[in-house]
Motif scaffolding. Structure first.
Motif, short mmCIF file in Angstrom:
data_model
loop_
_atom_site.label_atom_id
_atom_site.label_comp_id
_atom_site.label_asym_id
_atom_site.label_seq_id
_atom_site.Cartn_x
_atom_site.Cartn_y
_atom_site.Cartn_z
N SER A 37 0.82 -1.21 0.00
CA SER A 37 0.00 0.00 0.00
C SER A 37 0.86 1.26 0.00
O SER A 37 0.50 2.28 -0.61
CB SER A 37 -0.94 -0.01 1.22
OG SER A 37 -0.21 -0.10 2.42
N TYR A 96 -8.26 -0.23 1.22
CA TYR A 96 -9.14 -0.24 2.40
C TYR A 96 -10.26 -1.26 2.23
O TYR A 96 -10.57 -2.03 3.14
CB TYR A 96 -9.73 1.16 2.59
CG TYR A 96 -10.52 1.33 3.86
CD1 TYR A 96 -9.89 1.50 5.09
CD2 TYR A 96 -11.92 1.33 3.84
CE1 TYR A 96 -10.61 1.65 6.26
CE2 TYR A 96 -12.66 1.49 5.01
CZ TYR A 96 -11.99 1.66 6.22
OH TYR A 96 -12.72 1.80 7.38
N MET A 134 -1.35 3.08 6.92
CA MET A 134 -2.08 1.82 6.79
C MET A 134 -1.16 0.63 6.99
O MET A 134 -1.58 -0.42 7.50
CB MET A 134 -2.78 1.76 5.43
CG MET A 134 -3.90 2.79 5.28
SD MET A 134 -4.56 2.89 3.60
CE MET A 134 -5.58 1.40 3.56
N HIS A 180 -5.68 -0.98 8.21
CA HIS A 180 -6.50 -0.27 7.22
C HIS A 180 -7.19 0.96 7.80
O HIS A 180 -7.56 1.87 7.06
CB HIS A 180 -7.53 -1.22 6.63
CG HIS A 180 -8.48 -1.81 7.63
ND1 HIS A 180 -8.13 -2.83 8.48
CD2 HIS A 180 -9.76 -1.50 7.93
CE1 HIS A 180 -9.16 -3.14 9.25
NE2 HIS A 180 -10.17 -2.35 8.94
N GLN A 181 -7.36 1.04 9.13
CA GLN A 181 -8.01 2.21 9.72
C GLN A 181 -7.11 3.45 9.69
O GLN A 181 -7.55 4.54 10.07
CB GLN A 181 -8.42 1.92 11.17
CG GLN A 181 -9.40 0.77 11.32
CD GLN A 181 -10.69 0.95 10.53
OE1 GLN A 181 -10.97 2.03 10.00
NE2 GLN A 181 -11.48 -0.11 10.44
N LEU A 232 -6.53 4.89 7.05
CA LEU A 232 -7.13 5.75 6.02
C LEU A 232 -8.12 6.75 6.63
O LEU A 232 -7.92 7.97 6.49
CB LEU A 232 -7.79 4.90 4.93
CG LEU A 232 -8.37 5.67 3.74
CD1 LEU A 232 -8.15 4.92 2.44
CD2 LEU A 232 -9.87 5.92 3.92
#
Length: 390
Positions: free
Chosen positions: A53, A238, A360, A365-366, A368
């Motif tokens: 990512s 995400y 990330m 992923h949170q 973002l």
């Protein structure tokens, strides 16, 4: 307050030159279709290749880097070459850059090519927004800039939607983008007689000097750009954390941009009534709320109206900044301001995507919604602080 530059079109106060406006808006809208398709398409391809990512974010940052590097040269180029000629040339070069991206699908080869795509895209936005502000009557500024943002955002929405029709594999999605770039140049060619000249009156501040004149406006552009670039380039990553299909995430991105398109005209009217600064604060606070709610409702049906409103208010920050720019500046300062906006937009994308990609990787992923929430909170604090000073 602002004087309209002299050129082929110099409308009296209250008159709206709809034919010229339609040509300008159509040009940018078609260009936006190609760009709206490109960001998620390249992210999907890199995700399938197993790219991290952080590296996907770095790749996406190359286009806004092109915005930053090219911005200082646009005012002089537009005056020397002519706005219409420069816009047509940029459309052709953008199509060539996208064809090279399609031919060589490698993250490292894409770095310089995506940079060039930003260099070629930037002048078109600066020129078009300067044209638009030069011909609009001040009494209709909120409505017209809201309409402009709505229609152009509609172009961005069509881009990801196209991926649901042609897929994310092979040449078809790239062919759609290249065709859109070429059509953009043809529209400019068709409406050349109705377009105004680039402004020549007043002082010509440098793009760098403009940052000192309107720092809060440029920070607002930075926030709006980072928000949009992060969503377009990393929302696929995400969504993958929730095991969402590519098509589903592409549809959510389309819903996000559809919110941009539908809500800008309404926000423009709100700005005419309550002022662009107050409306910008409203947009920042609603966007912050969306960041807080996103993790809780991503797998619920509520995600659709949430993302719709989220998209509208986050891009509304940029619309309000444009309205305020037109209220405060005119002549050569206006094109310098638009170029500075492009640089701030580029900085937002350059910093936003890689920083959020790194977040990330570090916290999951949170990272973002957390990154986006911090940006909105900072803007809200600065706007409230400025309001108290005034």
């Amino acid at each position: 307050m602002s004087r309209h530059p002299q050129g082929p079109i110099s409308p009296r106060e209250g008159q709206i030159p709809w034919a010229a406006m339609a040509g300008i808006i159509a040009t940018v809208t078609v260009f936006a279709v190609a760009q709206g398709l490109t960001y998620p398409l390249l992210s999907f391809i890199l995700e399938r290749q197993g790219t991290t990512s952080g590296l996907i974010g770095l790749s996406a940052a190359m286009t806004p880097l092109g915005f930053i590097v090219s911005a200082p040269f646009i005012p002089a180029l537009a005056r020397r070459v002519g706005g219409a000629r420069l816009a047509i040339l940029c459309s052709l070069l953008a199509a060539l850059a996208l064809s090279a991206i399609a031919w060589r699908q490698n993250v490292w080869a894409w770095m310089p090519l995506r940079f060039l795509l930003g260099v070629f895209a930037n002048p078109l936005y600066v020129i078009s927004e300067t044209w638009l502000m030069s011909i609009m009557p001040a009494s209709s500024r909120g409505r017209i800039m809201g309409l402009y943002s709505s229609v152009v955002s509609g172009g961005f929405a069509i881009g990801p939607l196209t991926l649901g029709l042609v897929g994310t594999q092979g040449w078809p999605p790239f062919a759609v983008g290249m065709l859109a770039f070429l059509v953009c140049g043809l529209i400019v060619l068709a409406v050349v007689p109705r377009l105004p000249d680039m402004p020549h009156d007043g002082e010509a501040p440098s793009v760098g000097g403009f940052f000192a004149q309107a720092p809060l406006l440029l920070f607002a552009v930075f926030v709006a750009a980072a928000f949009e670039q992060i969503v377009l380039s990393l929302f696929a990553v995400y969504g993958a954390a929730f095991r969402s299909a590519d098509e589903s995430v592409a549809s959510l991105i389309t819903c996000f941009i559809a919110g941009n398109a539908v809500l800008q005209a309404l926000l423009g009217r709100v700005a005419e009534r309550f002022g662009s600064t107050r409306t910008m604060l409203l947009c920042a606070l609603v966007s912050l709320l969306g960041c807080l709610l996103l993790p809780w409702f991503f797998t619920s049906w509520i995600i659709w109206p949430l993302v719709f409103v989220w998209g509208g208010t986050s891009f509304g920050i940029y619309t309000m900044a444009l309205i305020r720019l037109g209220e405060r500046f005119s002549g050569q300062a206006l094109i310098a301001g638009n170029a500075a906006f492009a640089a701030a937009w580029g900085i937002g994308g350059l910093v936003g995507s890689p920083t959020t990609g790194l977040a990330m990787q570090l916290i999951g992923h949170q990272g973002l919604p957390s990154s986006l929430g911090v940006l909105c909170a900072l803007l809200a604090v600065f706007l409230i602080t400025q309001g108290r000073r005034v």
